[in-house]
Enzyme design. Structure first.
Site, PDB file in Angstrom:
ATOM      1  N   GLY A   1     -15.621 -16.979  -7.577  1.00  0.00           N
ATOM      2  CA  GLY A   1     -14.697 -17.943  -7.084  1.00  0.00           C
ATOM      3  C   GLY A   1     -13.663 -18.227  -7.731  1.00  0.00           C
TER       4      GLY A   1
ATOM      5  N   GLY B   1     -10.118 -16.469  -8.467  1.00  0.00           N
ATOM      6  CA  GLY B   1      -9.328 -15.058  -8.886  1.00  0.00           C
ATOM      7  C   GLY B   1      -7.803 -15.831  -9.077  1.00  0.00           C
TER       8      GLY B   1
ATOM      9  CB  SER C   1     -10.697  -2.858 -16.320  1.00  0.00           C
ATOM     10  OG  SER C   1     -10.065  -2.760 -14.848  1.00  0.00           O
TER      11      SER C   1
ATOM     12  N   GLY D   1       2.463 -10.513 -20.913  1.00  0.00           N
ATOM     13  CA  GLY D   1       2.781  -8.904 -21.663  1.00  0.00           C
ATOM     14  C   GLY D   1       2.072  -8.019 -20.423  1.00  0.00           C
TER      15      GLY D   1
ATOM     16  NE  ARG E   1       6.633  22.736   4.924  1.00  0.00           N
ATOM     17  CZ  ARG E   1       5.598  23.312   5.427  1.00  0.00           C
ATOM     18  NH1 ARG E   1       5.002  24.390   5.066  1.00  0.00           N
ATOM     19  NH2 ARG E   1       5.117  22.804   6.480  1.00  0.00           N
TER      20      ARG E   1
ATOM     21  CD  GLN F   1      24.283  12.914   5.719  1.00  0.00           C
ATOM     22  OE1 GLN F   1      24.306  12.530   6.702  1.00  0.00           O
ATOM     23  NE2 GLN F   1      25.406  13.262   5.004  1.00  0.00           N
TER      24      GLN F   1
ATOM     25  N   GLY G   1       4.585  15.381   4.284  1.00  0.00           N
ATOM     26  CA  GLY G   1       3.909  15.479   5.558  1.00  0.00           C
ATOM     27  C   GLY G   1       2.366  15.675   5.285  1.00  0.00           C
ATOM     28  N   GLY G   2       1.839  16.535   5.933  1.00  0.00           N
ATOM     29  CA  GLY G   2       0.319  16.550   6.137  1.00  0.00           C
ATOM     30  C   GLY G   2      -0.200  16.870   4.730  1.00  0.00           C
TER      31      GLY G   2
ATOM     32  CD  GLU H   1      -2.958  -7.535 -16.078  1.00  0.00           C
ATOM     33  OE1 GLU H   1      -3.374  -8.841 -16.358  1.00  0.00           O
ATOM     34  OE2 GLU H   1      -3.299  -6.859 -16.771  1.00  0.00           O
TER      35      GLU H   1
END
Length: 388
Positions: free
Chosen positions: A128, A130, A157, A241, A268, A279, A340-341, A364
């Site tokens: 409740g 954050g 973490s 930090g 490619r 361009q 691309g893909g 953070e």
């Protein structure tokens, strides 16, 4: 104003790049695919000095500046963003205990944490609380020579695989806000500590993320950091930090993505010529490089401010974190688009870079909260010129 790095700083960056290449790069995709927390590699990071980067030399760390820490994290994250992000958290926890812990806590925890014998987690966020962290509800009640901690922390973490927890808990009244928060060092295996499931996350898969519950957990008074009521202040100092650390991880991710995109455009071919000859794509690459450089300069400037003890460092760290994490994600996403893909499949690293950098805009302190911090200095406190 001299923007050149010293020879020593270049050597630090080179050492971090070497570690990333040897220990991180070749394994990052596998760790991501299997959600593997590479504790053995993290311990070797301790042997290399990367677990006590800005912990004072008097307590076994390298005693480096925040600028130098940024250089190291930027290079390491080009090998594995997720693992490097955990290293930043461990460094923050170690630094907090070294700076504000009792002599007993320093002796027990800091040396082994710098060496990688013990790993740490930072426990602030709650189900409740954050962004509104000052209203956390976990409690620490004094009972003789102990405190008894009850409550829960989430999105932690390393939780379940680490050894030391720095926990923010309320020692004041329920309505005491930030002034009623204290910080404690809690052994991760203390009686009454339990862990939820490893969250199935979008990214950051090489480090576990769990909820931690505290049910009547006893810790001695000597495990408190500083005095009662100072915990939130310590948390915010750590986050100044920490924001630069995660911004630096975004810089490394973006640099990696930019390099991959440049190489791909040269290799490619479409319509009988290399993609690099178009361009429109040249302009795209130029914009990515320009924005990355702007973000890098902003992070290094904020780190310099923090190293100088500048009273406006918090606002500059917030600006750097907001800008660099937005740019980092944007550059990674643009690099994916340029592939691309191919960019969308796991054989190529771009989709992992995009997944791993997305959370940097949240943790953070969300980037919306960064805007609140900056705007408050401008509008409420009336500071304008000092932010130049």
């Amino acid at each position: 104003m001299d923007f050149a790095l010293t020879d020593d700083q270049k050597a630090l960056a080179d050492a971090a790049a070497d570690f990333a290449r040897v220990e991180l790069s070749e394994h990052a995709a596998e760790w991501d695919a299997t959600s593997h927390f590479p504790v053995d590699v993290i311990r070797r990071a301790g042997e290399a000095g990367f677990l006590g980067i800005y912990t004072p030399e008097a307590h076994g760390g390298l005693g480096l500046s925040r600028l130098e820490a940024s250089l190291i994290f930027e290079q390491l994250s080009q090998g594995c963003i997720s693992t490097t992000a955990y290293l930043t958290i461990h460094n923050m926890v170690t630094w907090m205990i070294a700076n504000w812990g009792s002599d007993a806590s320093r002796e027990r925890f800091v040396g082994p944490m710098v060496a990688g014998e013990l790993l740490g987690s930072y426990c602030l966020t709650e189900p409740g609380a954050g962004s509104d962290a000052a209203n956390l509800r976990s409690k620490a009640v004094r009972d003789g020579d102990d405190y008894v901690i009850d409550g829960a922390k989430m999105f932690i973490s390393g939780a379940g695989d680490t050894d030391v927890l720095v926990v923010m808990a309320r020692t004041g009244a329920a309505d005491s806000g930030a002034a009623g928060v204290s910080a404690f060092v809690v052994p991760a295996d203390a009686e009454g500590v339990s862990y939820g499931k490893n969250e199935d996350k979008m990214g950051w898969k090489s480090q576990p993320t769990r909820l931690i519950s505290f049910d009547g957990v006893r810790v001695p008074v000597e495990n408190r950091l500083g005095e009662e009521g100072e915990g939130f202040k310590f948390a915010m100092k750590g986050l100044d930090g920490g924001r630069l650390n995660i911004a630096s991880c975004s810089l490394g991710a973006a640099q990696h993505a930019l390099t991959l995109a440049r190489n791909y455009l040269g290799e490619r071919k479409q319509f009988g010529q290399a993609l690099s000859s178009f361009q429109a794509l040249q302009f795209k690459l130029a914009d990515m490089a320009s924005e990355l450089m702007a973000a890098r300069l902003m992070v290094r400037h904020a780190a310099w401010r923090l190293d100088q003890g500048d009273p406006e460092a918090t606002a500059h760290c917030a600006m750097a974190k907001r800008f660099a994490t937005d740019v980092g994600f944007k550059v990674c996403n643009e690099a994916l688009q340029l592939h691309g893909g191919y960019g969308y499949i796991r054989e190529y690293p771009l989709e992992r870079l995009v997944r791993d950098t997305r959370v940097h805009q949240i943790l953070e302190g969300t980037n919306e909260i960064m805007r609140v911090i900056i705007a408050r200095r401008l509008l409420v406190d009336g500071v304008v010129e000092a932010l130049q």
